[in-house]
Each structure stands twice: as C-alpha cells, then as structure tokens.
Design a protein around this motif. Structure first.
Motif, PDB file in Angstrom:
ATOM      1  N   VAL A  46      41.726  47.265  39.756  1.00 27.68           N
ATOM      2  CA  VAL A  46      41.355  46.857  40.853  1.00 27.68           C
ATOM      3  C   VAL A  46      42.295  45.380  41.188  1.00 27.68           C
ATOM      4  O   VAL A  46      42.345  44.517  40.637  1.00 27.68           O
ATOM      5  CB  VAL A  46      40.459  47.063  40.716  1.00 27.68           C
ATOM      6  CG1 VAL A  46      39.716  46.239  42.307  1.00 27.68           C
ATOM      7  CG2 VAL A  46      39.214  47.970  39.912  1.00 27.68           C
ATOM      8  N   ALA A  47      42.345  45.607  42.774  1.00 26.23           N
ATOM      9  CA  ALA A  47      43.160  44.124  43.727  1.00 26.23           C
ATOM     10  C   ALA A  47      41.233  43.624  43.918  1.00 26.23           C
ATOM     11  O   ALA A  47      41.500  44.141  44.856  1.00 26.23           O
ATOM     12  CB  ALA A  47      43.797  44.780  44.481  1.00 26.23           C
ATOM     13  N   ASN A  48      41.088  42.515  42.690  1.00 27.29           N
ATOM     14  CA  ASN A  48      39.972  41.872  42.791  1.00 27.29           C
ATOM     15  C   ASN A  48      39.741  41.002  43.879  1.00 27.29           C
ATOM     16  O   ASN A  48      38.488  41.163  44.703  1.00 27.29           O
ATOM     17  CB  ASN A  48      40.326  40.854  41.680  1.00 27.29           C
ATOM     18  CG  ASN A  48      40.103  41.994  40.477  1.00 27.29           C
ATOM     19  OD1 ASN A  48      41.211  42.344  39.972  1.00 27.29           O
ATOM     20  ND2 ASN A  48      38.866  41.763  39.299  1.00 27.29           N
ATOM     21  N   ALA A  49      40.982  41.256  44.804  1.00 25.66           N
ATOM     22  CA  ALA A  49      40.761  39.920  45.956  1.00 25.66           C
ATOM     23  C   ALA A  49      40.156  40.961  46.759  1.00 25.66           C
ATOM     24  O   ALA A  49      39.426  40.273  47.680  1.00 25.66           O
ATOM     25  CB  ALA A  49      41.970  39.457  46.436  1.00 25.66           C
ATOM     26  N   TYR A  50      40.152  41.859  47.149  1.00 22.10           N
ATOM     27  CA  TYR A  50      39.915  42.960  48.177  1.00 22.10           C
ATOM     28  C   TYR A  50      38.985  44.108  47.705  1.00 22.10           C
ATOM     29  O   TYR A  50      38.092  44.948  49.038  1.00 22.10           O
ATOM     30  CB  TYR A  50      40.147  43.367  49.170  1.00 22.10           C
ATOM     31  CG  TYR A  50      41.750  44.429  49.225  1.00 22.10           C
ATOM     32  CD1 TYR A  50      41.865  46.086  49.283  1.00 22.10           C
ATOM     33  CD2 TYR A  50      42.875  43.826  48.254  1.00 22.10           C
ATOM     34  CE1 TYR A  50      42.584  46.505  48.742  1.00 22.10           C
ATOM     35  CE2 TYR A  50      44.397  45.279  47.747  1.00 22.10           C
ATOM     36  CZ  TYR A  50      43.496  46.025  47.838  1.00 22.10           C
ATOM     37  OH  TYR A  50      44.590  47.003  47.793  1.00 22.10           O
ATOM     38  N   GLN A  51      39.051  44.441  46.196  1.00 21.24           N
ATOM     39  CA  GLN A  51      38.218  45.398  46.244  1.00 21.24           C
ATOM     40  C   GLN A  51      36.958  44.998  45.710  1.00 21.24           C
ATOM     41  O   GLN A  51      36.621  46.597  44.412  1.00 21.24           O
ATOM     42  CB  GLN A  51      39.607  46.378  44.748  1.00 21.24           C
ATOM     43  CG  GLN A  51      40.602  47.396  46.719  1.00 21.24           C
ATOM     44  CD  GLN A  51      41.100  48.015  45.195  1.00 21.24           C
ATOM     45  OE1 GLN A  51      42.135  47.636  44.378  1.00 21.24           O
ATOM     46  NE2 GLN A  51      42.082  49.275  46.299  1.00 21.24           N
ATOM     47  N   GLU A  52      36.864  44.016  44.775  1.00 18.54           N
ATOM     48  CA  GLU A  52      35.621  43.428  43.823  1.00 18.54           C
ATOM     49  C   GLU A  52      34.910  42.522  45.374  1.00 18.54           C
ATOM     50  O   GLU A  52      35.092  42.065  45.260  1.00 18.54           O
ATOM     51  CB  GLU A  52      36.474  42.915  42.308  1.00 18.54           C
ATOM     52  CG  GLU A  52      35.410  42.966  41.628  1.00 18.54           C
ATOM     53  CD  GLU A  52      34.909  43.840  40.935  1.00 18.54           C
ATOM     54  OE1 GLU A  52      33.966  44.410  42.297  1.00 18.54           O
ATOM     55  OE2 GLU A  52      34.788  44.576  40.058  1.00 18.54           O
ATOM     56  N   ARG A  53      33.518  42.364  44.078  1.00 17.96           N
ATOM     57  CA  ARG A  53      32.347  41.866  44.753  1.00 17.96           C
ATOM     58  C   ARG A  53      31.686  40.948  44.052  1.00 17.96           C
ATOM     59  O   ARG A  53      31.644  40.850  42.784  1.00 17.96           O
ATOM     60  CB  ARG A  53      31.631  42.887  45.508  1.00 17.96           C
ATOM     61  CG  ARG A  53      31.822  43.623  46.761  1.00 17.96           C
ATOM     62  CD  ARG A  53      31.166  44.554  47.246  1.00 17.96           C
ATOM     63  NE  ARG A  53      29.975  45.122  46.184  1.00 17.96           N
ATOM     64  CZ  ARG A  53      29.074  45.918  46.780  1.00 17.96           C
ATOM     65  NH1 ARG A  53      28.939  45.566  47.459  1.00 17.96           N
ATOM     66  NH2 ARG A  53      28.042  45.782  45.102  1.00 17.96           N
ATOM     67  N   TYR A  54      31.710  39.409  44.256  1.00 14.39           N
ATOM     68  CA  TYR A  54      31.123  38.344  43.509  1.00 14.39           C
ATOM     69  C   TYR A  54      30.576  37.645  44.016  1.00 14.39           C
ATOM     70  O   TYR A  54      29.900  37.696  45.241  1.00 14.39           O
ATOM     71  CB  TYR A  54      32.614  37.413  42.666  1.00 14.39           C
ATOM     72  CG  TYR A  54      33.405  38.486  42.238  1.00 14.39           C
ATOM     73  CD1 TYR A  54      33.309  37.993  40.854  1.00 14.39           C
ATOM     74  CD2 TYR A  54      34.177  38.381  43.190  1.00 14.39           C
ATOM     75  CE1 TYR A  54      34.432  39.040  40.149  1.00 14.39           C
ATOM     76  CE2 TYR A  54      35.399  39.749  42.716  1.00 14.39           C
ATOM     77  CZ  TYR A  54      35.803  39.533  40.797  1.00 14.39           C
ATOM     78  OH  TYR A  54      36.801  39.656  40.231  1.00 14.39           O
ATOM     79  N   MET A  55      29.004  37.359  44.062  1.00 14.93           N
ATOM     80  CA  MET A  55      28.047  36.423  43.971  1.00 14.93           C
ATOM     81  C   MET A  55      28.347  35.439  44.269  1.00 14.93           C
ATOM     82  O   MET A  55      29.661  34.479  43.549  1.00 14.93           O
ATOM     83  CB  MET A  55      27.068  36.030  42.979  1.00 14.93           C
ATOM     84  CG  MET A  55      25.642  35.268  43.248  1.00 14.93           C
ATOM     85  SD  MET A  55      24.452  35.077  42.525  1.00 14.93           S
ATOM     86  CE  MET A  55      23.905  36.943  42.346  1.00 14.93           C
ATOM     87  N   PRO A  56      27.984  35.052  45.605  1.00 20.63           N
ATOM     88  CA  PRO A  56      29.138  33.547  46.652  1.00 20.63           C
ATOM     89  C   PRO A  56      28.320  32.474  46.483  1.00 20.63           C
ATOM     90  O   PRO A  56      28.960  31.575  46.706  1.00 20.63           O
ATOM     91  CB  PRO A  56      29.300  34.378  48.163  1.00 20.63           C
ATOM     92  CG  PRO A  56      27.903  34.907  48.087  1.00 20.63           C
ATOM     93  CD  PRO A  56      27.611  35.727  46.681  1.00 20.63           C
ATOM     94  N   GLY A  57      27.644  31.906  45.576  1.00 17.78           N
ATOM     95  CA  GLY A  57      26.451  30.836  45.719  1.00 17.78           C
ATOM     96  C   GLY A  57      26.566  29.716  47.090  1.00 17.78           C
ATOM     97  O   GLY A  57      26.406  31.174  48.027  1.00 17.78           O
ATOM     98  N   SER A  58      26.187  28.931  47.091  1.00 19.89           N
ATOM     99  CA  SER A  58      26.692  27.720  48.101  1.00 19.89           C
ATOM    100  C   SER A  58      27.353  28.345  49.113  1.00 19.89           C
ATOM    101  O   SER A  58      27.611  27.306  49.708  1.00 19.89           O
ATOM    102  CB  SER A  58      26.094  27.083  47.792  1.00 19.89           C
ATOM    103  OG  SER A  58      24.995  26.792  47.497  1.00 19.89           O
ATOM    104  N   SER A  59      28.798  28.762  48.666  1.00 15.99           N
ATOM    105  CA  SER A  59      29.385  29.295  49.507  1.00 15.99           C
ATOM    106  C   SER A  59      28.977  30.116  51.046  1.00 15.99           C
ATOM    107  O   SER A  59      29.380  30.225  52.589  1.00 15.99           O
ATOM    108  CB  SER A  59      30.923  29.466  49.457  1.00 15.99           C
ATOM    109  OG  SER A  59      30.493  31.020  48.729  1.00 15.99           O
ATOM    110  N   PHE A  60      27.798  31.050  50.493  1.00 25.04           N
ATOM    111  CA  PHE A  60      27.369  31.759  51.823  1.00 25.04           C
ATOM    112  C   PHE A  60      26.407  30.848  52.799  1.00 25.04           C
ATOM    113  O   PHE A  60      25.771  31.444  53.787  1.00 25.04           O
ATOM    114  CB  PHE A  60      26.325  32.577  50.890  1.00 25.04           C
ATOM    115  CG  PHE A  60      25.830  33.440  51.801  1.00 25.04           C
ATOM    116  CD1 PHE A  60      26.855  34.900  51.876  1.00 25.04           C
ATOM    117  CD2 PHE A  60      24.414  33.875  52.437  1.00 25.04           C
ATOM    118  CE1 PHE A  60      26.127  35.520  52.389  1.00 25.04           C
ATOM    119  CE2 PHE A  60      24.554  34.447  53.242  1.00 25.04           C
ATOM    120  CZ  PHE A  60      24.947  36.198  53.217  1.00 25.04           C
TER     121      PHE A  60
END
Length: 396
Positions: free
Chosen positions: A28-42
């Motif tokens: 998987v091209a993790n940069a645009y095909q995967e999702r992660y919890m963003p924490g405070s960057s959100f």
C-alpha cells in the motif's frame, strides 16, 4: 529481485499473499492510501472551524486546568501527560493544550463541527490522479455515522485529533498547505503533462483549487499560531536558521498499550510559503529505542518475541518489520516463513535477504506534480517526499 514476477506461479502467489497479509501493508502507498490517528496536528482543523464560526477569537483566554468533563459523561478530558495548560488562543495552540480544543468542538456542536471537517474534504477520497486513494475520517465509527448529539464526549475528543479521527498523511500535508495558501486547498496531481512520441505537450495539468475550507483572514490567524508553535512551542525542532517556519505537532495516543504516533505538519517560509510538509512516524520513539536496544543486545529481560526479532535482524541486517509495526510473534513468524519459502535457490542466504528486505523496504517512487511541479515518494523507514501544493511536501 521481483519475486512476484516469476515463472513459478505458486511461488509468485505465495510471495504476493505474504506481502498482502504482512503487517504494515507494504504493498500500500501509505502516504495516500492509508489513514492514521492525527493527534494534535488536527487542531488546525478545529481552530479554523472555531475561528471561522466565531466560537472563539484570538483574544480569548482559556483557564489553566488539567482536566475538564464534557457533557454526558463523568470521564474528564485531560491535557497530554495530565499537565495543567491554558492561556490565550495562541498559547493553547502552541502549547498544544487538549482541553480548549475539546471545549471548542462541543461549543461548535455536531452540525457545525462536522460541516467544518467536510469543508476540508475529510470523508472524501483524495482527488489525486492515482488509483486507490483513501478518505480521511471524522464522523464515522465502523463505517456508520456517529450520533454526536447523543455522544458529545466523542465530539470533544475528536476536536483534538483522537477518538475516531483518522487522517491520510497526504491530506495532512494539504491541510498545512491550505493555511499557507490563504485558505485554498489545491488538487494534488501526479501527471504534470502528457507528451506525444516527439516530446510535444498534448496536455498539461494546471493548478486547480479543490476546497476552500477557511477564509483568508482565518488562514492568516492560524498561520501566525503555527509560527509560534515553531518559535516558542512544541515544534521548536523545526526551526531553520534564516527561515520562518510555521507548523503543528501531534502525538496520537494509539491505545492498547502501544506507543503514540508522532506528527509534524508545516509550511515555509511562513511569510510566503513555498513548501508544505507532513512528517509522520508510527509508534515514534519507543519503536526506535527498541530496535536500537535489540541491535546492541542491551534490552532488559528480552522475551521470546524479542529474541525472535533479534534473530531475524541478524539474518537481514535490519529491522524486518515495516516501520510502525509493533513486534509480535505472528508478524515475525510471517517473516521467517517467507524466508524459508524461497530458500530453494543456489544462494539461499542471499535470496532470503532479498525477500525480507523487499517486504520491509517496499518503495515506490512516483513523480508527483502539483502547483509548482514537485516530487512525491513513499519508502518505509526513510524520509520520503510528498508534494502537490506549492512546494516539496515531505512525508515519512
């Protein structure tokens, strides 16, 4: 060697199945095909929503506190590490206090908060001209819409990037870029131009705006807060001599006793941004220290899984798991099984290393074109470039 490109169909199928089921999803091209919890960057999103809806302003003072209990629960929200935190809108942003952003999310309410996230394109597949782009998430749990009106604590926690928040790394890069771009979120592109066999341009991709989630004034306010994050807040490591940088850090609590994810998103030079960045490290420092201790043989009371991990590292010369995958017996056994499955060659040791390394170091370098024609790539472990806004955008 590409072990999937083999005349032995069974072996090719076995290798492909191993890659497909391997933790960390190396195909998987993790940069645009995967999702992660963003924490405070959100908090960039929540700040933009609160300022844009006049729920807060730059003169607001938040009380210094270490916990706050949202409506509909007795379980309080805390700042990271349980610390006391508060101050002006600018201060709670560059100190990355959790409580003020939980409060602003509740003050916005479900309708306005959800509408604000949708304005950033959260919930839509990213419009990159590559297949399989993922969509970030704020308003769903297990694929079903969350009834935030009946679950305000989840809304509060989502306001600072936890709960069900999941962000595509490229979109976090685009969010930082939007702040630097006066509130305009650009469409990311891979194709710069289509040429004929003689090199003549048949079609050139032109920059286009995908979303406009915040106004020029709100973007300017958020950018000033991002500058303070780097100059006097949690993002001081992003300082560059002679360059004014704006950014936002994030530490995403992953739960289940696993270490947090670490984020940094930003723009530079802040006065007239040419570069947007999103840096992401799964499980952050804990995994790095663990690998270093394994290599040095200094791990205190190693378990059977630790010893197994160390043995695989001895064979391969590196950590065999995709970066961000917590070591466990099954993941390591998958690596060892894959090594055994392809050892029937003239040089089994070399073939074994090839298989494990290609699983771990899966890399796809892609020409990624956006507003100023920049490059994008994904590679496990190493820094890699993502872009498409108005300058290089790094994702690791």
């Amino acid at each position: 060697a590409n072990l999937v490109a083999s005349h032995d169909a069974k072996k090719a199928e076995d290798v492909l199945a191993w890659y497909t089921n391997m933790p960390g999803k190396p195909l998987v091209a993790n940069a645009y095909q995967e999702r992660y919890m963003p924490g405070s960057s959100f908090k960039i999103v929540t700040a933009g929503a609160a300022l844009g809806n006049h729920v807060t302003d730059m003169g607001r003072i938040f009380p210094v506190s270490k916990e706050w209990t949202p409506p509909q629960t007795n379980d309080p929200v805390q700042n990271y590490g349980g610390h006391e935190c508060g101050g002006t809108m600018d201060e709670v942003f560059f100190k990355s206090c959790n409580i003020p952003f939980a409060q602003m999310a509740v003050e916005l309410g479900p309708t306005r908060m959800v509408a604000a996230t949708r304005a950033w394109g959260i919930g839509e597949k990213l419009p990159i001209d590559l297949p399989g782009a993922a969509a970030s998430n704020f308003e769903k749990a297990g694929g079903s819409p969350i009834d935030f009106a009946s679950n305000l604590p989840l809304l509060a926690i989502g306001g600072f990037g936890q709960a069900n928040d999941l962000m595509v790394p490229l979109q976090m890069c685009m969010i930082a870029g939007t702040v630097g771009n006066g509130g305009r979120m650009m469409t990311p592109h891979v194709v710069d131009a289509t040429l004929d066999h003689s090199g003549n341009v048949l079609h050139r991709t032109e920059p286009s705006v995908w979303k406009t989630p915040i106004s020029v004034d709100v973007a300017a306010q958020v950018k000033l807060m991002m500058i303070d994050v780097v100059n006097k807040g949690t993002g001081s490591n992003a300082q560059i001599p002679g360059v004014n940088v704006g950014g936002k850090t994030g530490t995403a609590q992953t739960g289940n006793g696993t270490p947090p994810h670490a984020w940094f998103v930003g723009v530079a030079p802040a006065e007239a941004p040419q570069v947007a960045v999103a840096v992401f490290e799964a499980f952050a420092e804990s995994k790095r220290r663990y690998v270093e201790q394994l290599r040095a043989g200094t791990l205190d009371k190693p378990t059977a899984v630790d010893r197994m991990h160390q043995r695989v590292m001895e064979i391969t010369g590196r950590d065999p798991l995709p970066y961000g995958v917590e070591p466990n017996r099954q993941a390591l056994q998958n690596v060892m099984d894959a090594a055994i499955a392809v050892e029937d060659t003239d040089a089994p040791g070399e073939k074994r290393r090839t298989v494990i390394n290609s699983g771990n170091q899966s890399s796809s370098r892609i020409g990624f074109r956006g507003l100023f024609g920049i490059s994008f790539s994904w590679k496990s472990h190493a820094p890699c470039g993502v872009s498409g806004l108005y300058g290089h955008c790094w994702y690791t």
